[in-house]
Design a protein around this motif. Structure first.
Motif, short mmCIF file in Angstrom:
data_model
loop_
_atom_site.label_atom_id
_atom_site.label_comp_id
_atom_site.label_asym_id
_atom_site.label_seq_id
_atom_site.Cartn_x
_atom_site.Cartn_y
_atom_site.Cartn_z
N VAL A 283 6.90 -12.07 15.94
CA VAL A 283 5.66 -12.77 15.32
C VAL A 283 4.84 -12.61 14.66
O VAL A 283 4.94 -12.61 13.22
CB VAL A 283 4.45 -14.19 15.82
CG1 VAL A 283 4.06 -14.82 15.08
CG2 VAL A 283 6.31 -14.99 16.39
N ASP A 284 4.16 -11.05 14.77
CA ASP A 284 2.78 -10.49 14.50
C ASP A 284 4.12 -9.67 13.33
O ASP A 284 2.97 -9.47 11.77
CB ASP A 284 2.73 -9.00 15.87
CG ASP A 284 1.11 -8.48 15.39
OD1 ASP A 284 0.29 -9.13 14.71
OD2 ASP A 284 2.40 -6.72 15.24
N PHE A 285 4.91 -9.12 13.78
CA PHE A 285 5.30 -8.43 12.39
C PHE A 285 5.99 -9.05 11.69
O PHE A 285 5.18 -9.01 10.03
CB PHE A 285 6.46 -7.56 13.14
CG PHE A 285 7.56 -6.60 12.00
CD1 PHE A 285 6.98 -5.27 11.54
CD2 PHE A 285 8.34 -7.46 11.36
CE1 PHE A 285 7.42 -4.34 10.45
CE2 PHE A 285 8.92 -6.19 10.24
CZ PHE A 285 8.46 -5.55 10.01
N ILE A 286 6.34 -10.83 11.52
CA ILE A 286 6.31 -11.18 9.80
C ILE A 286 5.66 -11.23 9.67
O ILE A 286 5.19 -11.57 7.85
CB ILE A 286 7.44 -12.26 10.83
CG1 ILE A 286 8.65 -11.68 11.53
CG2 ILE A 286 7.78 -13.02 9.94
CD1 ILE A 286 9.53 -12.70 11.85
N LEU A 287 4.38 -11.65 10.63
CA LEU A 287 3.31 -12.32 9.50
C LEU A 287 2.68 -11.64 8.89
O LEU A 287 1.94 -11.02 8.09
CB LEU A 287 2.68 -13.15 10.17
CG LEU A 287 3.18 -14.15 10.03
CD1 LEU A 287 2.52 -14.85 11.98
CD2 LEU A 287 3.40 -15.37 9.52
N SER A 288 2.64 -9.77 9.70
CA SER A 288 1.47 -8.84 8.73
C SER A 288 2.42 -8.78 7.43
O SER A 288 3.11 -9.15 6.92
CB SER A 288 1.98 -7.37 10.00
OG SER A 288 3.47 -6.95 9.45
N ARG A 289 1.39 -7.33 6.79
CA ARG A 289 1.62 -7.04 5.60
C ARG A 289 2.71 -6.80 5.10
O ARG A 289 3.98 -6.89 4.19
CB ARG A 289 0.55 -6.34 5.05
CG ARG A 289 0.63 -5.95 4.11
CD ARG A 289 -1.59 -5.13 3.92
NE ARG A 289 -0.76 -4.93 2.48
CZ ARG A 289 -1.18 -4.31 1.39
NH1 ARG A 289 -2.52 -4.05 1.75
NH2 ARG A 289 -1.78 -4.02 -0.08
N GLU A 290 3.12 -5.75 5.91
CA GLU A 290 4.27 -5.13 6.27
C GLU A 290 5.25 -5.87 6.15
O GLU A 290 6.65 -5.73 5.60
CB GLU A 290 4.75 -3.82 7.75
CG GLU A 290 5.84 -3.01 7.87
CD GLU A 290 5.90 -2.63 8.48
OE1 GLU A 290 4.93 -1.94 8.90
OE2 GLU A 290 6.70 -1.99 8.85
N GLY A 291 5.52 -7.12 7.34
CA GLY A 291 6.65 -8.11 7.71
C GLY A 291 7.18 -8.73 6.04
O GLY A 291 7.87 -8.69 5.33
N GLN A 292 5.84 -9.41 5.47
CA GLN A 292 5.34 -10.41 3.96
C GLN A 292 6.33 -9.73 3.06
O GLN A 292 7.03 -9.90 1.89
CB GLN A 292 4.57 -10.88 4.13
CG GLN A 292 3.75 -11.77 5.28
CD GLN A 292 4.80 -13.08 5.08
OE1 GLN A 292 3.65 -13.65 3.92
NE2 GLN A 292 5.28 -13.61 5.44
N GLU A 293 5.74 -7.87 3.26
CA GLU A 293 6.39 -7.27 1.72
C GLU A 293 7.85 -7.27 2.05
O GLU A 293 8.50 -7.17 1.39
CB GLU A 293 5.95 -5.77 1.82
CG GLU A 293 4.34 -5.55 1.44
CD GLU A 293 3.53 -4.74 1.28
OE1 GLU A 293 3.96 -3.44 1.94
OE2 GLU A 293 2.28 -4.12 0.53
N VAL A 294 8.44 -6.54 3.85
CA VAL A 294 10.04 -7.09 3.41
C VAL A 294 10.44 -8.43 2.96
O VAL A 294 11.40 -8.31 1.89
CB VAL A 294 10.67 -6.73 4.74
CG1 VAL A 294 11.55 -7.18 4.92
CG2 VAL A 294 10.17 -5.26 5.10
N LEU A 295 9.47 -9.09 3.67
CA LEU A 295 9.93 -11.05 2.52
C LEU A 295 9.72 -10.91 0.93
O LEU A 295 10.77 -11.24 0.74
CB LEU A 295 9.46 -11.50 3.56
CG LEU A 295 9.83 -13.05 2.87
CD1 LEU A 295 11.17 -13.68 4.27
CD2 LEU A 295 9.27 -14.13 4.30
N ALA A 296 8.79 -10.20 0.52
CA ALA A 296 9.18 -10.77 -0.55
C ALA A 296 9.83 -10.00 -1.05
O ALA A 296 10.27 -10.80 -2.51
CB ALA A 296 7.75 -10.32 -1.65
N SER A 297 10.24 -8.75 -1.07
CA SER A 297 11.22 -7.80 -1.39
C SER A 297 12.11 -8.69 -1.83
O SER A 297 12.92 -7.64 -2.67
CB SER A 297 11.47 -6.60 -0.99
OG SER A 297 11.65 -6.64 0.78
N THR A 298 12.65 -9.84 -1.01
CA THR A 298 14.09 -10.20 -1.14
C THR A 298 14.17 -10.83 -1.80
O THR A 298 15.22 -12.03 -2.52
CB THR A 298 13.96 -10.95 0.41
OG1 THR A 298 13.95 -12.22 0.46
CG2 THR A 298 14.58 -9.92 1.85
#
Lengths: 348, 581, 372
Positions: A283-298
């Protein structure tokens, strides 16, 4: 029923494209990581599309935490909720993390959500998180009409809800009928909230005469049927899915049929899951900036205040703003049963 | 018929002097305990839940008949029932007409290209239904090649036909069943006495007259039994109603049960149980009819005289019709679906068949499938589950089959216990085992062992057919000679019966393995993140719009399973393939 | 009535091997004849029958029934089997199990292309046919309720109900019990004579052939080796094969010492020693086979008078089986390896191991060309 405009400034922020400079990448506490690695795996019940979003997120997480593997299973919102409730009641909880637009109402009511507010979510606007930490918004959704550009040019395509009543589209529209706000009931709700009870019902009566084809499948699968050319028009499809497919060359475009329905997918922790620490870490990872950037990149639309969307045009507050109806969790909770009933009565 | 006491005295007489415990009796008791533990709980839990109040927290409350009352007063029930019957009747007719004609042409006439019919059958045995259904849905779909041509012709959006309709369901289910009908009827036709037809010809009857009044009518009992069998399977069918009917808004009995669990919050277990109990009852009644028909199926099968040489009808100038029929089958049941899958597997998103799409061809879907651990796990789980179920099932079937074929003490009881799972439609078995595994204090629910256990029970009757028939073919004097030579029953089973039965055991194992690896209905409710199997995974891919990966993975998987199916086909004797009926 | 003219039907085989079929068979039958195709299994007799029926298409030759050409290899004419108006009884009887006896028997009339029969006509004809095979009153039985013998009779009734010109019978008695076979043999012959129908009968049982036939064709490996009446075939076999196949016989191999004398007697030097005088119907020379029927050999104790017979061979009794009216001996001759089968009267028992003398007249020993 009140109608709320969804204008949150985050779009504008995203449009500027930059986060607050100088903020370092967030890191979870070493204790949590150690405990999570001891568990070694985490199970994620997701409603996101596997090849578009889940796999990249999982890959990034596993790269960051090589000693933890992520098992995931994709299903619709209600099915995911059901699975958790069943498992919880049987005292056989197998999932750790889950998400979805309308999963939380029932799972929270059943008492199977573990409140957890990761550090990474501290920057999130209050609107995007539950005060007690049961859920955090994970990404934005805009659901609207789409059309196959091979079959139907932009000029010919319907532009307004009224246009949908045209004789031409009878039997040529398709939508997902999951009993969720991101399925047919969401459109019912949007109409009723926008037009009011009386005019809304009158409109829906007419729309029911259009013979919309019901699909018990994800919005992605509905969109695929439109891309394939089975139908010239799809309703209640995600605009970011359209953008992802456009990038692959698919003959598809979305229509700014205002007000567009806006929603957010929520992420939370399952109570009594088998891997509570790894769950927290995910949960922490997905909400983190890093995780969100990965999500945004998709191509998905991130909720993190500092992460920009790949394609700001998709946002209501982007360069080409559009009107929306925001399906806030409390509105959904109050009205969903009614909307589902109306869908059943008129359209199924 | 019960040879209870008689059997045991018999045995006592055969047993070599001084043998303390009666091994066969101990074996029967142990088997009985195992079978009761496997077979009875699903039935009991369904019955209990169907008459119990389901509390809001899904726990079991007091007695009620409300579920049944709701079931019978639900107007939707009659619509589903009607749909189920229409669907089953017409798909049975289609499968029989199509598969039956093909079997007759291939076995009894001088039609050409016969090999193609067998190739089609073998490959279809190894291919998961879901894969077929998705390929046909694409082909018959609104923008499939047929409708596409039509739309180009008319310039309208309106397709010629919509596959997500009753019509589409019937067509797909009929095609799905035709290879099995072909397989079973071809052995019936092969064993038919050619003299019967020649006698009619000698009596002055023309070809058509002979076919109608002799060939068809003599096979009628076998055809009728098969028809009822296919009908029952169509009533129980899940894949086609789920993938074609549900999106098309056509509910049948099985999808109703599925929906009451999967689409209701909280799951309506009481209602689903009541529904299931009624379905069990219906299938049990149909099966008892089937039992009677099946007994008569061999009524007209005569012992062929000394084999002269395979004699075939000369179709004369109508031969091309036979050829066309065989080619049509090859095309519809094999080539077109495979081509459709290849097409989809090479494209980044589903596109209708157009020349310009070829520019987008890539092997990316195959690369994803081969690299992803998700697909590896799907395959691994499926192989483990299918192999465990086949092994456990055939071991139980071996002992049960022997005891009941030899009419030993308890044989009848064991036989009935082991045959009982036949009355369970897959989806009902899924409901029942879900509740059983949730109720037992063992960490089974959600694991692949839950599936393995459920599959073992579901396919036990099929394994039993093989071993039972196999034992009957072994002359009992071979066993008695072993006993006289001083072997204990266990030694006799191990040293004499098991080796002699090994062809039947192998056939049974492969058959159960093949169908278990395709199973969706049971897995749909029992499979979980850690226990995803191929059929469920494929359904998810289809529903979630990953048609390309589905096609790529499906092709790879079907290739592997076709190897197993070929093994089954070539390693088993002709008669054994039809045992499962 | 039936004419086969150089009928040939060969099944493809590996080179040098006979896989089945018939070569160059010719025969002309008089109406009402009972004609038997006799030979071991696989000799081509059934192929011949199926060619006549129209179930197989011959490679060459002609088939005529009466004056009508049923098949002509030269012109390519072939009358379809269902228009040939031939009755046939199959080895398996081929009684349709899904029909009653009446339906089975009436079938040929119901499907007749030549003319439409009225219900009354059919009823009458079926009744007569069933009566003639002794099954009057069985019309409404289900075919599955019949015994083997009854099925046989139904098959016969069905084959003759529409008064065909020709009746074909493919080993019809081979699936019956021995006692029933005797009974059916007599009945079949009676029925054939009553109906005056020409019958072609296939069997591998020589006693059946001898008892029933007017004409017998003995077939060996696709060749017709002899055609003749039962007595002719039995007493004047054309070859060693026929002698051995029709009835029991003792065969001695040897070499003719010269041409036959005026009485037709020839001396044969037996391989392994000894010399016998025999009758020769056809000119023989070189390698010959001598056939002596067991019933024509007299046994006498050693030193007893052997009578006027011209040939005598000394030997030892190897086995003796008492069969009631006769005693069946096997005698090992002192010279040569062939064991003789000899039939003796019940009155003069010889013990096993007893020394005996076998004697037979030259006219009972037949010199024949060797079969290859």
């Amino acid at each position: 029923m009140d109608r709320r405009q969804f204008s949150l400034g985050m779009g504008a922020l995203a449009a500027t494209g930059l986060g607050i400079p100088g903020l370092r990448a967030h890191a979870a506490s070493p204790e949590l990581i150690a405990a999570a690695e001891a568990e070694g795996q985490v199970v994620w019940y997701t409603t996101m599309i596997v090849d578009q979003a889940v796999r990249p997120l999982v890959a990034a997480f596993e790269e960051r935490y090589p000693n933890i593997t992520v098992e995931f299973s994709r299903a619709g919102s209600d099915e995911t909720a059901l699975k958790i409730i069943n498992e919880g009641q049987a005292d056989r909880m197998l999932g750790d993390v889950f998400d979805g637009v309308s999963t939380f109402a029932s799972v929270m009511a059943a008492g199977f959500v573990e409140p957890y507010s990761p550090d990474s979510a501290s920057d999130y606007s209050a609107q995007f998180k539950d005060p007690e930490g049961h859920w955090h918004a994970l990404n934005f959704y805009f659901l609207t009409a789409v059309h196959n550009t091979d079959l139907l040019s932009a000029e010919d395509a319907p532009q307004t809800y009224q246009d949908l009543l045209d004789e031409r589209w009878r039997g040529n529209m398709v939508w997902p009928v999951d009993a969720t706000p991101v399925g047919a009931p969401g459109l019912i709700g949007n109409i009723l909230l926008t037009m009011g009870e009386e005019d809304g019902m009158a409109y829906l009566q007419q729309l029911a005469g259009q013979g919309i084809v019901n699909m018990a499948a994800s919005q992605r699968a509905v969109l695929d049927r439109v891309i394939l050319g089975d139908f010239p028009i799809g309703l209640m499809c995600f605009n970011h899915h359209v953008a992802i497919s456009q990038a692959q060359g698919a003959p598809i475009d979305w229509i700014r049929m205002e007000p567009v329905m806006a929603s957010a997918s929520l992420l939370g922790l399952v109570r009594n899951g088998p891997n509570p620490n790894a769950g927290r870490l995910l949960v922490d990872f997905i909400l983190s900036r890093e995780g969100q950037e990965v999500l945004a990149s998709t191509g998905y639309l991130p909720t993190h205040p500092e992460v920009a969307a790949l394609n700001p045009d998709l946002l209501a507050t982007g360069p080409q703003p559009f009107d929306t109806t925001f399906m806030a969790p409390d509105i959904v909770e109050q009205n969903l049963a009614d909307w589902v009933r109306i869908t059943d009565e008129l359209f199924l | 018929m019960s040879s209870g006491t008689e059997g045991s005295t018999d045995l006592a007489a055969r047993r070599p002097a001084g043998g303390g415990v009666d091994q066969v009796r101990v074996m029967a008791i142990v088997l009985c305990v195992i079978l009761v533990a496997l077979v009875v709980p699903p039935v009991v839990i369904l019955i209990i839940r169907s008459v119990s109040v389901t509390n809001p927290d899904a726990t079991v409350g007091g007695f009620t008949l409300a579920h049944y009352a709701r079931f019978f007063t639900n107007p939707d029930l009659y619509e589903s029932l009607f749909n189920s019957v229409v669907f089953s009747v017409f798909s049975t007719i289609l499968a029989l007409l199509f598969g039956g004609t093909l079997a007759w042409l291939v076995e009894r006439t001088n039609t050409r290209f016969k090999g193609l019919a067998y190739v089609t059958t073998i490959i279809s045995m190894g291919t998961p239904y879901i894969l077929y259904v998705s390929a046909w849905l694409f082909l018959l779909g609104r923008s499939g090649p047929f409708n596409d041509a039509w739309r180009t012709l008319t310039g309208s959006f309106q397709p010629l036909f919509d596959p997500y309709s009753m019509w589409g369901m019937v067509l797909v289910e009929g095609f799905l069943w035709s290879p099995l009908v072909f397989l079973l009827l071809s052995s019936t036709f092969r064993q038919a006495n050619a003299d019967m037809e020649e006698a009619a010809r000698m009596s002055g009857a023309g070809v058509l007259q002979t076919v109608w009044s002799i060939s068809i009518k003599i096979s009628m009992p076998a055809i009728l039994a098969l028809a009822l069998f296919v009908f029952i399977r169509a009533i129980e069918a899940f894949e086609v109603p789920l993938m074609v009917g549900l999106p098309g808004g056509i509910d049948v009995l099985t999808t109703d049960v599925y929906k009451s669990i999967r689409e209701t919050i909280p799951p309506d277990l009481g209602y689903a149980s009541a529904y299931s109990v009624v379905l069990l009852f219906v299938v049990a009644v149909l099966l008892s009819f089937y039992g009677r028909l099946a007994k008569n199926a061999g009524k007209y099968s005569t012992v062929t005289g000394k084999g002269y040489r395979p004699r075939q009808f000369d179709l004369g100038r109508y031969r091309w019709i036979g050829d066309a029929m065989v080619l049509f089958n090859f095309l519809i049941v094999l080539v077109l679906p495979l081509l459709a899958l290849f097409w989809l597997s090479l494209l980044p998103y589903m596109r209708s068949i157009r020349l310009e799409a070829i520019a987008q061809f890539s092997l990316e879907n195959f690369a994803t499938v081969l690299q992803s651990s998700y697909y590896r796990e799907l395959a691994l789980h499926t192989l483990v589950v299918a192999a465990s179920a086949a092994t456990a099932g055939i071991v139980l079937a071996f002992f049960t089959g022997w005891i009941s074929a030899r009419r030993r003490t308890g044989g009848q009881v064991l036989d009935q216990l082991a045959t009982m799972p036949l009355v369970f439609p897959g989806i009902v078995m899924g409901v029942a085992f879900m509740m059983v595994f949730l109720a037992v204090p063992l960490p089974i629910y959600g694991s692949i062992w839950a599936l393995a256990i459920a599959y073992t029970v579901r396919y036990l009757p099929y394994g039993l057919r093989y071993t039972y028939a196999g034992v009957l073919q072994i002359h009992s004097e071979l066993e008695e000679a072993g006993g006289v030579s001083g072997a204990t029953p266990i030694q006799m089973l191990r040293r004499i019966v098991a080796p002699l039965l090994s062809p039947a055991i192998l056939s049974g194992w492969l058959f159960v393995f093949l169908i278990a690896s395709k199973e969706l209905a049971v897995a749909a409710l029992l499979s979980n993140t850690q226990s995803q199997v191929v059929a469920v995974g494929m359904y998810d891919l289809w529903r979630n719009g990953q048609g390309g990966e589905l096609a790529a993975f499906g092709l790879i998987w079907a290739t592997v399973m076709t190897c197993v199916a070929s093994l089954f086909y070539f390693a088993t004797r002709d008669g054994d393939r039809a045992q499962a009926l | 009535m039936l004419t086969l003219d150089h009928l040939t039907k060969i099944y493809p085989a590996r080179p040098g091997e006979f896989a089945g079929g018939i070569r160059d068979a010719s025969i002309v039958l008089k109406p009402g004849a009972f004609f038997t195709l006799l030979g071991p299994s696989g000799c081509g007799k059934t192929t011949t029958l199926r060619c006549i029926a129209g179930l197989e298409r011959p490679d060459e030759g002609r088939i005529l029934v009466g004056d009508e050409v049923m098949f002509d290899g030269a012109s390519g004419r072939s009358v379809p089997l269902h228009l040939r108006n031939i009755g046939m009884v199959f080895q398996s009887y081929a009684i349709w199990p899904h029909m009653s006896v009446f339906d089975n028997v009436s079938f040929p009339m119901r499907v007749s292309k030549a003319r439409k029969y009225s219900t009354a006509e059919i009823r009458k004809a079926v009744g007569e046919a069933l009566d003639s095979v002794g099954l009057g009153g069985y019309a409404n039985r289900s075919a599955t309720q019949l015994s083997g013998g009854q099925q046989q009779r139904v098959a016969l009734a069905r084959a003759v109900v529409h008064r065909p010109k020709l009746l074909l019978l493919d080993e019809p008695l081979s699936n019956l019990d021995a006692s029933l076979r005797e009974e059916m043999r007599v009945e079949l012959k009676r029925l054939q004579r009553e109906l005056g129908i020409t019958a072609v009968y296939v069997t591998h049982d020589q006693s059946e052939a001898l008892a029933m036939s007017d004409v017998i064709a003995v077939i060996d490996q696709g060749q017709v080796v002899q055609i003749g009446g039962p007595r002719e075939v039995y007493f004047q076999p054309a070859t060693e094969f026929v002698a051995g196949f029709v009835g029991h016989t003792n065969i001695l191999h040897g070499t003719a010492t010269g041409p036959a004398d005026a009485r037709g007697v020839v001396a044969v030097e037996v391989t392994g020693g000894g010399r016998v005088l025999c009758r020769a119907e056809t000119p023989v020379s070189g390698e010959v086979a001598v056939s002596i029927r067991p019933e024509n050999i007299r046994l006498a104790g050693e030193g007893e008078a052997t009578g006027a017979a011209g040939n005598a061979i000394a030997g030892r009794v190897a086995s003796a089986s008492f069969l009631g009216s006769i005693v069946h001996y096997e005698v090992e001759p002192d010279q040569g390896s062939a064991v003789f089968r000899v039939e003796g009267g019940p009155g003069t028992p010889f013990e096993i191991g007893a020394r005996v003398a076998m004697s037979f007249r030259p006219e009972d020993a037949l010199a024949l060309p060797r079969s290859t």
